[in-house]
Scaffold this active site. Structure first.
Site, PDB file in Angstrom:
ATOM      1  N   GLU A  76      86.996   9.413  56.692  1.00  0.00           N
ATOM      2  CA  GLU A  76      85.771   9.108  57.440  1.00  0.00           C
ATOM      3  C   GLU A  76      84.802   8.217  56.644  1.00  0.00           C
ATOM      4  O   GLU A  76      84.942   8.078  55.422  1.00  0.00           O
ATOM      5  CB  GLU A  76      85.071  10.418  57.802  1.00  0.00           C
ATOM      6  CG  GLU A  76      84.788  11.278  56.584  1.00  0.00           C
ATOM      7  CD  GLU A  76      83.762  12.347  56.858  1.00  0.00           C
ATOM      8  OE1 GLU A  76      82.637  12.001  57.256  1.00  0.00           O
ATOM      9  OE2 GLU A  76      84.078  13.528  56.636  1.00  0.00           O
ATOM     10  N   LYS A 106      80.950  23.617  56.254  1.00  0.00           N
ATOM     11  CA  LYS A 106      79.801  23.438  55.349  1.00  0.00           C
ATOM     12  C   LYS A 106      78.933  24.684  55.352  1.00  0.00           C
ATOM     13  O   LYS A 106      78.558  25.198  56.402  1.00  0.00           O
ATOM     14  CB  LYS A 106      78.998  22.206  55.764  1.00  0.00           C
ATOM     15  CG  LYS A 106      79.603  20.948  55.139  1.00  0.00           C
ATOM     16  CD  LYS A 106      78.771  19.756  55.413  1.00  0.00           C
ATOM     17  CE  LYS A 106      78.727  19.563  56.890  1.00  0.00           C
ATOM     18  NZ  LYS A 106      79.314  18.354  57.372  1.00  0.00           N
TER      19      LYS A 106
HETATM   20  N1  PSU Z   1      81.735  16.831  54.412  1.00  0.00           N
HETATM   21  C1  PSU Z   1      80.945  16.528  53.336  1.00  0.00           C
HETATM   22  N2  PSU Z   1      79.819  15.760  53.560  1.00  0.00           N
HETATM   23  C2  PSU Z   1      79.493  15.280  54.814  1.00  0.00           C
HETATM   24  C3  PSU Z   1      80.344  15.594  55.929  1.00  0.00           C
HETATM   25  C4  PSU Z   1      81.447  16.384  55.661  1.00  0.00           C
HETATM   26  O1  PSU Z   1      81.244  16.930  52.217  1.00  0.00           O
HETATM   27  O2  PSU Z   1      78.499  14.571  54.962  1.00  0.00           O
HETATM   28  C5  PSU Z   1      80.004  15.044  57.298  1.00  0.00           C
HETATM   29  C6  PSU Z   1      81.269  14.874  58.143  1.00  0.00           C
HETATM   30  O3  PSU Z   1      81.275  13.547  58.626  1.00  0.00           O
HETATM   31  C7  PSU Z   1      81.094  15.836  59.290  1.00  0.00           C
HETATM   32  C8  PSU Z   1      79.609  15.812  59.455  1.00  0.00           C
HETATM   33  O4  PSU Z   1      81.787  15.451  60.439  1.00  0.00           O
HETATM   34  O5  PSU Z   1      79.166  15.884  58.100  1.00  0.00           O
HETATM   35  C9  PSU Z   1      79.084  16.907  60.346  1.00  0.00           C
HETATM   36  O6  PSU Z   1      77.792  16.564  60.736  1.00  0.00           O
HETATM   37  P1  PSU Z   1      77.086  17.313  61.964  1.00  0.00           P
HETATM   38  O7  PSU Z   1      76.794  18.707  61.464  1.00  0.00           O
HETATM   39  O8  PSU Z   1      75.821  16.546  62.229  1.00  0.00           O
HETATM   40  O9  PSU Z   1      78.044  17.285  63.114  1.00  0.00           O
END
Ligand code: PSU
Ligand code: MN
Length: 295
Positions: free
Chosen positions: A25, A157
């Site tokens: 990504e 996360k």
């Molecule tokens: N993993 C990490 N750092 C990030 C992400 C994932 O270590 O920044 C990103 C990925 O792109 C994931 C996104 O899809 O965070 C999720 O964001 P949200 O909670 O806004 O959907």
């Protein structure tokens, strides 16, 4: 009209020869780290995929097209000014000619359109703490419910409500496979997460599980690999979420805000652990893709 999707020559050749290909990504590159660490992490992830014997396909939107397989000069265009693209945002960004960094969900959606089934990331998005206020659930979950793939991650996360996210993964029929662990890693922290739905200790077994799951009509298999260096930053995360709430930060902006807060307040420790786990997960995705190609 120009083609909506442009696949690099190297990735195209690998797909035609049914070689192992791993999608990566660009949200991490643009929004996951202070510059220039995002680009370095992206390049190191590509190198880890190659070291595993697979071809990296980093995905993002530039100049009106969804690019699958980026050059270094392309990668450098993913600055914090880039749009953050979930699955719903790809089309508008391409049509409007904006720079767009794909999340896990956005990357999976584009990867599926060209037949790539393996992806490496840091931590998956999920149910935000406090649900239903705010009613924020990452579009990553919708994408993994729709698209057949294997995602190598360090779990969900930990700034999210991890137990609620794991319940929702069960509802959506997503297998949660612990790579050499019985519990889902908590992103920075290897220990203390909820139980996985199955444990697998080698990549060939994960490849066979994914293959069987897809034959049954299933979609994404989430693999959780504990970070090599484990860090307990729970109190800092609480502080970051409180600061986000005070500052009125919401929606897509929450994750980048919290990551940046942690990187600053942990003396760079979260930045290092996050970078390393992303790179190692990319390598694991490569190894699983290679094992799958050999089935
Ligand atoms: N993993 C990490 N750092 C990030 C992400 C994932 O270590 O920044 C990103 C990925 O792109 C994931 C996104 O899809 O965070 C999720 O964001 P949200 O909670 O806004 O959907
Ligand atoms: Mn979100």
């Amino acid at each position: 009209m120009r083609d909506l999707i442009e696949v690099s020559e190297e990735v195209q050749a690998a797909l035609e020869e049914e070689q192992a290909v791993v999608a990566l990504e660009t949200t991490l590159v643009a929004h996951g780290f202070p510059a220039p660490d995002g680009v370095e992490t992206g390049l190191a992830s590509e190198a880890a995929v190659r070291a595993a014997g697979a071809v990296p396909a980093t995905i993002g939107v530039l100049d009106g097209r969804i690019l699958i397989g980026l050059a270094r000069s392309d990668l450098e265009r993913f600055t914090p000014a880039a749009r953050k693209l979930g699955p719903r945002d790809l089309a508008a960004c391409a049509v409007q000619g904006a720079v767009g960094a794909t999340t896990v969900g956005g990357t999976l959606t584009a990867a599926a359109a060209v037949g790539i089934r393996f992806l490496g990331t840091g931590g998956l998005g999920g149910v935000h703490r406090g649900f239903p206020s705010p009613p924020d659930v990452s579009a990553d979950l919708g994408a993994i419910a729709r698209v057949p793939a294997v995602i190598a991650s360090s779990g969900v996360k930990s700034l999210l409500d991890v137990p609620a996210t794991v319940e929702l993964l069960e509802t959506l029929g997503v297998p949660v496979i612990g790579y050499r662990t019985d519990t889902l890693p908590l992103f920075y922290d290897a220990a203390g997460g909820p139980p996985v739905s199955a444990r697998a200790d080698d990549v060939a077994e994960i490849a066979r599980i994914a293959d069987a799951h897809w034959r049954l009509g299933g979609n994404t298999v989430l693999v959780g690999r504990p970070p090599t260096e484990s860090l307990d930053v729970a109190p800092l995360i609480d502080g970051a979420l409180a600061a986000a709430a005070r500052g009125g930060v919401s929606g897509q902006a929450v994750t980048p805000f919290v990551l940046a807060y942690l990187h600053e307040r942990s003396d760079g420790q979260t930045r290092r652990v996050n970078r390393d786990l992303i790179v190692e997960n990319a390598g694991l995705a490569g190894a699983i893709a290679v094992a799958h190609a050999a089935l």
